[in-house]
Design an enzyme around this catalytic site. Structure first.
Site, short mmCIF file in Angstrom:
data_model
loop_
_atom_site.label_atom_id
_atom_site.label_comp_id
_atom_site.label_asym_id
_atom_site.label_seq_id
_atom_site.Cartn_x
_atom_site.Cartn_y
_atom_site.Cartn_z
N GLU A 1 -14.30 -6.32 -3.31
CA GLU A 1 -13.66 -7.31 -4.56
C GLU A 1 -12.78 -6.33 -5.44
OE1 GLU A 1 -12.71 -7.71 -7.95
OE2 GLU A 1 -14.71 -7.58 -8.96
N GLU B 1 -0.98 -3.87 -9.92
CA GLU B 1 -1.84 -3.84 -11.12
C GLU B 1 -1.82 -2.50 -12.02
OE1 GLU B 1 -6.00 -3.38 -9.61
OE2 GLU B 1 -6.63 -5.04 -11.18
N LYS C 1 -23.24 4.18 -5.30
CA LYS C 1 -22.59 5.31 -6.08
C LYS C 1 -21.59 4.91 -7.05
CE LYS C 1 -18.36 7.11 -4.80
NZ LYS C 1 -18.26 7.47 -6.43
N GLY D 1 -13.39 -2.27 -6.42
CA GLY D 1 -12.44 -0.97 -6.92
C GLY D 1 -11.10 -1.42 -6.37
N SER D 2 -10.37 -0.25 -6.36
CA SER D 2 -8.72 -0.73 -6.19
C SER D 2 -8.57 -1.17 -4.60
CB SER D 2 -7.96 0.63 -6.22
OG SER D 2 -8.38 1.51 -5.53
N THR D 3 -7.36 -1.95 -4.67
CA THR D 3 -7.01 -2.63 -3.17
C THR D 3 -6.71 -1.43 -2.44
OG1 THR D 3 -6.38 -4.76 -4.22
CG2 THR D 3 -5.02 -3.99 -2.23
N GLU D 4 -6.15 -0.37 -2.67
CA GLU D 4 -5.83 0.76 -2.13
C GLU D 4 -6.87 1.39 -1.30
OE1 GLU D 4 -4.58 3.63 -4.71
OE2 GLU D 4 -4.05 5.10 -3.15
N CYS E 1 -10.51 -6.24 -13.67
CA CYS E 1 -9.74 -6.69 -12.52
C CYS E 1 -9.07 -8.12 -12.50
CB CYS E 1 -10.82 -6.82 -11.40
SG CYS E 1 -12.14 -7.55 -11.47
N GLY F 1 -10.18 -0.04 -1.22
CA GLY F 1 -10.63 -1.24 -0.13
C GLY F 1 -10.08 -1.33 1.15
P1 ADP Z 1 -9.45 4.09 -9.34
O1 ADP Z 1 -8.39 4.52 -8.82
O2 ADP Z 1 -9.22 3.26 -10.48
O3 ADP Z 1 -10.43 5.38 -9.61
P2 ADP Z 1 -10.88 3.60 -7.16
O4 ADP Z 1 -10.71 2.21 -6.23
O5 ADP Z 1 -10.26 4.76 -6.58
O6 ADP Z 1 -10.30 3.15 -8.41
O7 ADP Z 1 -12.43 3.69 -7.19
C1 ADP Z 1 -13.46 2.89 -7.32
C2 ADP Z 1 -14.80 3.46 -6.69
O8 ADP Z 1 -14.43 3.73 -5.21
C3 ADP Z 1 -15.10 4.77 -7.22
O9 ADP Z 1 -16.54 4.80 -7.31
C4 ADP Z 1 -14.51 5.73 -6.33
O10 ADP Z 1 -15.30 7.18 -6.39
C5 ADP Z 1 -14.63 4.93 -5.05
N1 ADP Z 1 -13.71 5.79 -3.89
C6 ADP Z 1 -12.64 6.40 -4.11
N2 ADP Z 1 -11.94 6.35 -2.84
C7 ADP Z 1 -13.03 6.22 -1.98
C8 ADP Z 1 -12.89 6.34 -0.58
N3 ADP Z 1 -12.01 6.84 0.16
N4 ADP Z 1 -14.10 6.10 0.15
C9 ADP Z 1 -15.09 5.52 -0.61
N5 ADP Z 1 -15.26 5.38 -2.06
C10 ADP Z 1 -14.16 5.82 -2.86
#
Ligand code: ADP
Ligand code: MG
Length: 506
Positions: A279, A410, A204, A257-260, A313, A262
């Protein structure tokens, strides 16, 4: 560099006929080797960050679409050509794919630039060739996956002996969720080891930047990967991504992606005990000792934060310079920042593109505002130029304190916070004063200083007299809240294989 005012931003040139044609064709989901309509008719608009205008749209895949994609990946994993394929055949397919990337390098770089905002120049010297090379490096591992034999001391019935060994088997169906900062390269970092080890994948891409992943999907079919080995679903994180993470038939989640997010994914994956590698974010220190060569440090520190508009990152977002060189380093980096030419990615004059989205631009400007409110001083930048597109001027802040939001969180944009230090013995503690631990760089020509500090830094990668270089052979990943698991190198094979011990009575 040319001192063109940063508010003079050129217009985005028209895309090439080839890319224009790609943008016109309807985008679908890749499931079971076919481009299929999503179950829902909901679409996600895809923007050119340099203009804020829609350039394409992609399906917003539903949970039902995710079910179909996972079922296709499962079927391809269990039976059919992929399950029976020899490692050397997987290697050959990965090489075929890398050759196709090479043949379409210019088109991919242009598409990446248009969708992400980065310059086509950077995409063509970094993103695209590194994607090609990543697949080539991983292709080699397909034929080098090993277990071993070992001796046991089992007290069996008299006369019984044992033949014992372990093998590595692919972990199964892998859901791979990637971010928008290096859309194509992140797809490669995920797909490379999965395909080398014989897994199947549902990928995705980020909702902001799906286009190069979809083009890669076309090349994956052209290369001859069997149907269902790679499936690509586009959609939002909270819906499509969450459905993948919750799916009981997914064996592993690989997320960048983001720690939040993750943390959310790691919790959700617990229910079905999925393997997880994360990561995540960073707030990486750039530590400048007094003995350095100032010119190379200034260029290096500016690049560490401003490369890819700071949307990296491992960006060097916290500068720590010894008090004896602090003013000179800050002045040098600020001068570099103020002369970087902002503009649209397809303009060859552009040195830095816009941020990826309006949301990201607002987030970054919000952080700058919060720094101002908390008493930080802006040496350069600090605003968006008055122009369409999601630009933010490269920004340097001083007078920052360790507890400020701009120092702790960040920002993921072209914003550097600079702090001075006095005591060399204190600097490791200052650098480690963060929940993150992705990377760090140390700038010194004194080998004793370097060797004293490197072991003290709690970070997955430490660069010395450079910053930000990555290589498929060099493990990459985080300490602390920057995640777990490592990508690249031999070690990534551990993350995509299960070990099976075999104990045979002879
Ligand atoms: P940003 O906040 O910079 O968009 P994210 O960590 O939200 O970074 O996004 C990184 C990836 O994680 C994207 O492909 C996003 O669609 C996906 N993503 C965001 N939220 C969720 C979630 N709750 N479950 C699974 N994937 C997610
Ligand atoms: Mg998000």
């Amino acid at each position: 560099m040319n001192a063109v005012p940063q508010s003079t931003i050129a217009a985005q040139p028209a895309p090439s006929a080839r890319v224009a044609e790609f943008l016109k064709r309807p985008r679908r989901l890749l499931i079971g080797g076919e481009w299929v309509e999503a179950q829902s008719s909901k679409r996600i608009p895809v923007m050119d960050p340099a203009t804020g205008k829609e350039i394409a749209s992609v399906p917003d895949a539903s949970a039902e679409d995710v079910n179909r994609a996972v079922a296709a990946a499962r079927a391809a994993f269990e039976k059919g050509p992929w399950a029976d394929m020899l490692p050397a055949q997987r290697e050959a397919l990965l090489w075929k794919l890398s050759d196709l990337i090479d043949q379409h390098a210019d088109e991919l770089a242009e598409l990446e630039s248009l969708n992400n905002g980065k310059t086509k120049f950077m995409a063509s010297i970094i993103d695209v060739p590194s994607t090609r090379d990543y697949f080539r490096y991983m292709a080699g591992w397909a034929t080098k996956i090993e277990g071993s034999t070992f001796q046991t001391s089992i007290h069996g019935p008299p006369g019984m002996k044992f033949h014992t060994y372990f093998t590595r088997e692919p972990v199964g169906v892998v859901a791979q969720i990637i971010p928008w900062n290096f859309p194509l390269a992140m797809a490669a970092w995920k797909l490379g080891p999965a395909l080398a080890t014989g897994c199947t994948v549902v990928l995705k891409p980020a909702e902001q930047t799906p286009l190069t992943a979809l083009r890669l999907g076309e090349l994956i079919i052209e290369a001859g990967f069997p149907p269902g080995v790679v499936n690509i679903v586009t959609g939002h994180g909270e819906t499509t991504g969450a459905a993948l993470v919750a799916h009981p038939d997914v064996n592993k989640i690989a997320f960048t992606g983001s720690t939040e997010v993750g943390k959310i994914i790691n919790k959700a994956a617990t229910d079905t005990v999925k393997r997880v590698t994360l990561e995540l974010g960073g707030k990486s220190p750039v530590i400048v000792f007094p003995d350095v060569d100032l010119d190379s440090v200034v260029g290096g520190a500016a690049n560490a934060i401003f490369f890819n508009s700071g949307q990296v990152c491992a960006a060097g977002s916290r500068l720590f310079a010894h008090k004896s060189v602090f003013d000179k380093v800050v002045e040098g980096v600020s001068n570099a920042a103020s002369t970087i030419r902002l503009g649209p990615g397809l303009d060859p004059q552009t040195q830095m593109g816009p941020l990826v989205s309006r949301e990201q631009q607002e987030r970054v400007l919000g952080y700058i505002q919060s720094g101002r409110k908390e008493g930080a001083a802006i040496v350069t930048g600090g605003e968006a130029p008055p122009h369409e597109g999601y630009y933010v001027k490269p920004t340097v802040m001083v007078n920052v304190k360790p507890d400020m939001k701009v120092v702790r969180e960040e920002i993921f944009g072209p914003v550097l916070v600079a702090q001075r230090f006095e005591d060399i013995d204190e600097i490791a503690a200052m650098a480690n004063d963060t929940p993150y631990g992705l990377a760090a760089s140390v700038w010194s020509n004194d080998v004793r200083t370097v060797n004293r500090i490197v072991p003290k830094l709690r970070a997955g990668t430490v660069w010395v007299n450079c910053h930000g270089f990555v290589d498929p052979a060099m493990p990459f990943g985080g300490f602390k809240q920057s995640g777990f698991g490592r990508e690249h190198g031999r070690v990534v094979l551990d993350q995509y294989t299960e070990i099976k011990s075999v104990c045979m009575a002879v």
